[in-house]
Design a protein around this motif. Structure first.
Motif, PDB file in Angstrom:
ATOM      1  N   THR A 156      22.000  20.676  27.522  1.00 27.70           N
ATOM      2  CA  THR A 156      23.399  20.783  27.075  1.00 27.70           C
ATOM      3  C   THR A 156      24.340  20.206  28.116  1.00 27.70           C
ATOM      4  O   THR A 156      25.350  19.577  27.781  1.00 27.70           O
TER       5      THR A 156
ATOM      6  N   THR B  24      35.983  24.969  26.915  1.00 22.92           N
ATOM      7  CA  THR B  24      35.134  25.286  25.760  1.00 22.92           C
ATOM      8  C   THR B  24      34.156  24.157  25.439  1.00 22.92           C
ATOM      9  O   THR B  24      33.719  24.022  24.295  1.00 22.92           O
TER      10      THR B  24
ATOM     11  N   ARG C 105      30.956  23.559  26.107  1.00 22.82           N
ATOM     12  CA  ARG C 105      29.649  23.951  25.572  1.00 22.82           C
ATOM     13  C   ARG C 105      29.769  24.479  24.143  1.00 22.82           C
ATOM     14  O   ARG C 105      28.911  24.198  23.292  1.00 22.82           O
ATOM     15  N   LYS C 106      30.822  25.229  23.886  1.00 20.12           N
ATOM     16  CA  LYS C 106      31.027  25.738  22.537  1.00 20.12           C
ATOM     17  C   LYS C 106      31.268  24.596  21.556  1.00 20.12           C
ATOM     18  O   LYS C 106      30.768  24.612  20.415  1.00 20.12           O
TER      19      LYS C 106
ATOM     20  N   GLN D  80      27.979  23.085  20.696  1.00 19.60           N
ATOM     21  CA  GLN D  80      27.271  23.934  19.736  1.00 19.60           C
ATOM     22  C   GLN D  80      27.808  23.734  18.326  1.00 19.60           C
ATOM     23  O   GLN D  80      27.047  23.649  17.356  1.00 19.60           O
ATOM     24  N   ASN D  81      29.130  23.645  18.191  1.00 24.54           N
ATOM     25  CA  ASN D  81      29.721  23.428  16.870  1.00 24.54           C
ATOM     26  C   ASN D  81      29.310  22.072  16.298  1.00 24.54           C
ATOM     27  O   ASN D  81      29.044  21.942  15.097  1.00 24.54           O
TER      28      ASN D  81
END
Length: 931
Positions: free
Chosen positions: A63, A78, A80-81, A84-85
């Motif tokens: 990641t 944000t 990493r988030k 993920q999205n």
């Protein structure tokens, strides 16, 4: 019929079989579902994540690597988030395309993600596999099979790797490495082609590539060997000399050992570098399966050539130094929505001329025979490629029996439209004489040609102008409509093409509409007329006096002298020598006058130029039959050399060879040069001779050496050689016009003063009966004192109605004549890439700008920008203010508002807005500091 994937070794199911998901990364990112339709992948971040994973299939990608790839600089909290999205959305998109067996799965695998996919479903893997296959075949001594494998590998490419993500700012190290992979495949393919003996068609392409990248030693070697194998060893050695001097000047080094060995082999005529037995251009009749396979391969056009370093392919013998590369071919597309690349400096609005050529197969040939005829259509393709290269164009592709040439893609020229017309006529005439296999001759009724000129958006999707561009616009649709309405055996031109052609040549008249292509070629064969040549001569009295004094000195001393009149386009070189020629012509009984412009439009300038010079001396006419040419040459030699000269027949033979149409190409040999020089010396001995050679920057090295030899001649002859050229000539030959010789000198023409510009406009309006008040400040800011611009200004504002002004300006903004646009665009495209980029960055600001603002717009160092701005001032693009209104930053203005407008309009609108935003931000910051 076999598809491209079948030729590439990929199993292709029947139409009713389920097809797996496929991915394309060699070009804009694309995903094709099981039903053959595109699977949309919305959002830049989602596309970037998928693209990065496809570059590393079946590998775990952390990641943190994805975060670094998506945000190379400062990363959001944000990040990493957001990754993920994006992965979640990708899983949803891929699920829509997957079948029950889940061919493609995006897995979470610590410490990141893994894309499980069959590598054969990714075009990058297929290209690599085919390239390795080709290298094995080449090592096994099967160059023909290897060339085919390399062609199939290149056919997988549709532009730069992940071109849309690159446009959006992606700059991953993997992308540069894969671009080098593509170049290696090109080199290996070309090496295989040349081992098959197919060297005769590569010369034109290699010239263009070597000109675009003069420091590339591999291209130098390729061009040297191609020249040698095409019977031009002298030109090959001259090319090596220039390369050696350039390397020594810039790097204080010498060429590679391979290049030195090649030079020695060319010089000694080593048979080891002689061409192998040529492969058949048109293969013999083959079984239907092979014919179908060749047809499929024929539809895949090889991508563009890019920069290269000199490196022989692995295991290549010393004689296999040469490869072949095709000129860049644009990808014709209309990107929309998410796939549309954002506009920035990688794109440019340009005016192009397109030529479509269609050769219809005979009605008697149908079915399988039509396919056999199509595979043997390579002869037609070769003709189109040769003529495109000859006239400075690019072969953009082929659909069925229709081929496309484009002019003005990489470098605009004032005569692009005329080049396109001449190339169309040349192709038309050659195809009428071309006997294809199966005993078929196309015939006038089966050849159609259309030429259209218009604006298009050109995006360079990879390494600037070294890569295949994407051409967008309605130009090709217009050209297709022209082609459909063209009568068989005729050439259809659009109104814009006619108008653009008449900007650079006079008296085209009916031949543009003629059904005889040969008649049109004869009419178009003249050198373009210099615009503004009949305007009054102002503020050139001192220069005219210098030319007159040099002529009188040559007459008095009996010594030759050569003077070069240098200046940028439109500064009045032609008008000056025209006036000088008029003065010399008035003394016709006291002096000979010969005036010649260098041949243009892709014709060779060595033998052709000297052949035309011989024709002028002997009073030859283009329509003279061979026996008349011989009679005139013999009579002229008797008058010049006398009847008792022993070697008169030898000299006559060399002069005859220069003027013979069959010998107008090729390198000048020493005997022909000596014969021509002897002719001029004899003419000057009869009466003082003034030789005016215009546009010498277009001449090849053979002509330049010839002119240099005239000035250095030890013969006591009253000869004055006056040459005109752009400063480009000094970049080619730094010692030109000086070099320490007392018999050579240089004159640089500068723009006119405000008073002289106003005088010129007033005299023109007086001639035309125009009664208007002249705004002198507006005249200066618009024209910058460039005489051509002043004449166009007078013509534009001397027309009382807006409709008449629109006729001059065409479809471009008011007060911007088409001739000005053409000249300025050519001038800009002749700049070095760095200078052009700085000029474009300056143009998006106001008419007044500062060096630090230009640096801020382009993200460059201030010192670098200052160097290029000074260069642009020397080239008459800019004027530096005596005092800057912002301390510490040099202030500039464009010399001509028209120059700024042409430059600004070539920049895409998003780039203009972003550039202006950066300039305003810099200005606000400096203003705050001053307060």
């Amino acid at each position: 019929m076999l598809s491209q994937d079948q030729r590439s070794g990929v199993a292709v199911p029947r139409p009713d079989d389920p097809q797996p998901v496929r991915f394309r990364v060699l070009g804009p990112l694309a995903v094709q579902g099981r039903d053959g339709r595109a699977i949309p992948v919305p959002g830049t971040k989602q596309r970037a994540v998928l693209g990065y994973l496809l570059l590393h299939p079946n590998q775990v990608v952390a990641t943190s690597r994805l975060v670094d790839a998506l945000w190379p600089g400062r990363k959001p909290v944000t990040a990493r988030k957001m990754v993920q999205n994006a992965v979640s959305a990708l899983r949803t998109a891929l699920a829509r395309g997957n079948g029950p067996d889940d061919e493609v799965v995006l897995l979470t695998h610590a410490p990141g993600y893994l894309l499980r996919v069959d590598p054969e479903l990714i075009d990058l893997h297929r290209s690599r596999r085919l390239a390795e296959q080709g290298r094995r075949e080449l090592a096994a001594g099967s160059p023909a099979a290897a060339a085919e494998s390399f062609r199939q590998a290149l056919a997988q490419w549709n532009g730069a790797v992940l071109a849309d993500l690159v446009e959006a700012g992606a700059s991953w190290p993997e992308l540069a490495a894969m671009s080098e992979e593509r170049q290696a495949i090109r080199e290996d393919r070309a090496d295989a082609e040349l081992r098959c003996g197919r060297h005769q068609t590569v010369l034109g392409e290699l010239r263009l590539l070597a000109e675009a990248d003069p420091l590339n030693e591999r291209l130098c070697a390729l061009l040297m060997l191609a020249l040698h194998r095409n019977g031009k060893p002298v030109e090959a050695l001259e090319l090596y000399r220039r390369q050696r001097d350039l390397i020594a000047e810039r790097f204080d080094s010498e060429p590679t050992r391979e290049l030195r060995d090649l030079e020695r082999a060319v010089r000694t005529r080593d048979p080891a570098i002689d061409p192998p037995a040529p492969a058949q251009t048109v293969p013999p009749l083959a079984p239907p399966e092979e014919v179908a396979a060749d047809l499929a391969a024929d539809r895949s056009a090889p991508p563009a050539a890019t920069r290269a370093v000199f490196r022989p392919p692995p295991g290549a013998p010393p004689s296999a130094l040469v490869t072949e590369a095709l000129p860049s071919a644009p990808v014709l597309a209309t990107p929309t929505g998410e796939d549309a690349p954002p506009g920035h400096a990688a794109g440019e609005r340009k005016r192009l001329s397109a030529v479509l050529v269609r050769v219809e197969p005979p009605a008697a040939v149908g079915g399988d025979d039509a396919e056999a005829f199509d595979i043997r259509f390579r002869e037609v393709s070769a003709v189109v490629a040769e003529e495109a290269a000859r006239y400075g164009g690019t072969v953009a592709g082929r659909i069925g029996s229709t081929l496309l040439m484009l002019f003005g893609v990489f470098r605009s020229r004032v005569d692009d439209a005329l080049r396109a017309v001449r190339a169309g006529h040349a192709v038309h005439d050659r195809l009428l004489r071309l006997a294809l296999p199966l005993g078929v001759v196309p015939g006038a009724g089966r050849v159609r040609v259309a030429v259209s000129t218009g604006d298009a958006l050109v995006r360079f999707t990879e390494a600037g102008q070294d890569a295949a561009p994407m051409v967008v616009g309605a130009l090709l649709d217009q050209c297709l409509r022209q082609l459909e309405s063209a009568e068989p055996g005729h050439i259809k031109l659009c109104d814009a093409t006619r108008r653009a052609a008449r900007l650079v040549t006079a008296g085209l008249g009916d031949p543009l509409d003629s059904g005889s292509a040969s008649a049109a070629v004869a009419a178009l064969g003249r050198s373009p007329a210099a615009p503004g040549a009949r305007a009054p001569l102002v503020e050139r009295e001192a220069e005219l006096d210098v030319l007159t004094a040099l002529f009188n000195q040559a007459v008095r001393t009996g010594r030759p002298h050569q003077i070069s009149v240098l200046g940028e386009p439109g500064v009045g070189k032609t008008r000056l020598v025209q006036e000088f020629a008029r003065l010399v012509g008035a003394r016709a009984e006291d002096a000979h006058l010969l005036r010649l412009r260098m041949p243009v439009l892709g014709r060779p300038t060595g033998r052709t130029a000297l052949g035309e010079l011989v024709g002028l001396c002997a009073g030859l006419h283009p329509a003279d039959p061979p026996h008349t040419v011989d009679d005139k040459l013999s009579a002229a030699l008797r008058r010049w050399l006398g009847p008792r000269v022993v070697d008169r027949e030898t000299v006559l033979g060399h002069l005859r060879a220069l003027v013979a149409p069959a010998h107008t190409g090729g390198v000048l040999d020493g005997e022909a040069v000596a014969a021509c020089r002897r002719m001029l010396e004899a003419l000057a001995a009869e009466r003082p001779l003034v030789l005016v050679l215009e546009d010498l920057h277009l001449a090849d090295d053979g002509v330049l050496d010839f002119v240099d030899g005239l000035a250095e001649s030890s013969a006591r002859i009253p000869l004055l050689v006056v040459t005109t050229a752009r400063p480009d000539l000094i970049e080619r030959r730094p010692t030109w016009g000086g070099g320490g010789y007392r018999t050579t000198s240089t004159m640089h023409l500068e723009p006119l003063s405000q008073d002289a510009s106003a005088r010129l406009v007033s005299r023109l309006w007086e001639q035309w009966g125009v009664r208007r008040t002249l705004d002198r400040s507006d005249l200066t800011s618009v024209t910058g004192g460039i005489p051509l611009f002043v004449v166009e200004y007078a013509a534009l504002f001397g027309r009382p109605s807006p409709a008449e002004r629109a006729e001059v300006c065409g479809a471009w903004p008011e007060h911007l004549p088409e001739r000005v646009r053409a000249v300025v665009t050519e001038h800009i495209d002749a700049l070095r890439p760095q200078a052009k980029a700085v000029l474009r960055d300056a143009s998006v600001q106001g008419p007044r700008f500062w060096s630090e603002a230009v640096a801020a717009v382009g993200g460059r160092e201030v010192a670098e920008c200052e160097r290029w701005l000074a260069h642009l001032e020397r080239r008459h693009f800019l004027v530096r203010a005596d005092r800057s209104s912002i301390p510490g930053s040099d202030e500039y203005v464009f010399r001509s508002a028209w120059v700024r407008e042409v430059t600004r309009l070539s920049v895409l609108q998003p780039a203009r807005r972003e550039g202006r935003r950066r300039a305003d931000a810099w200005l606000a910051e400096r203003a705050a500091g001053i307060r």
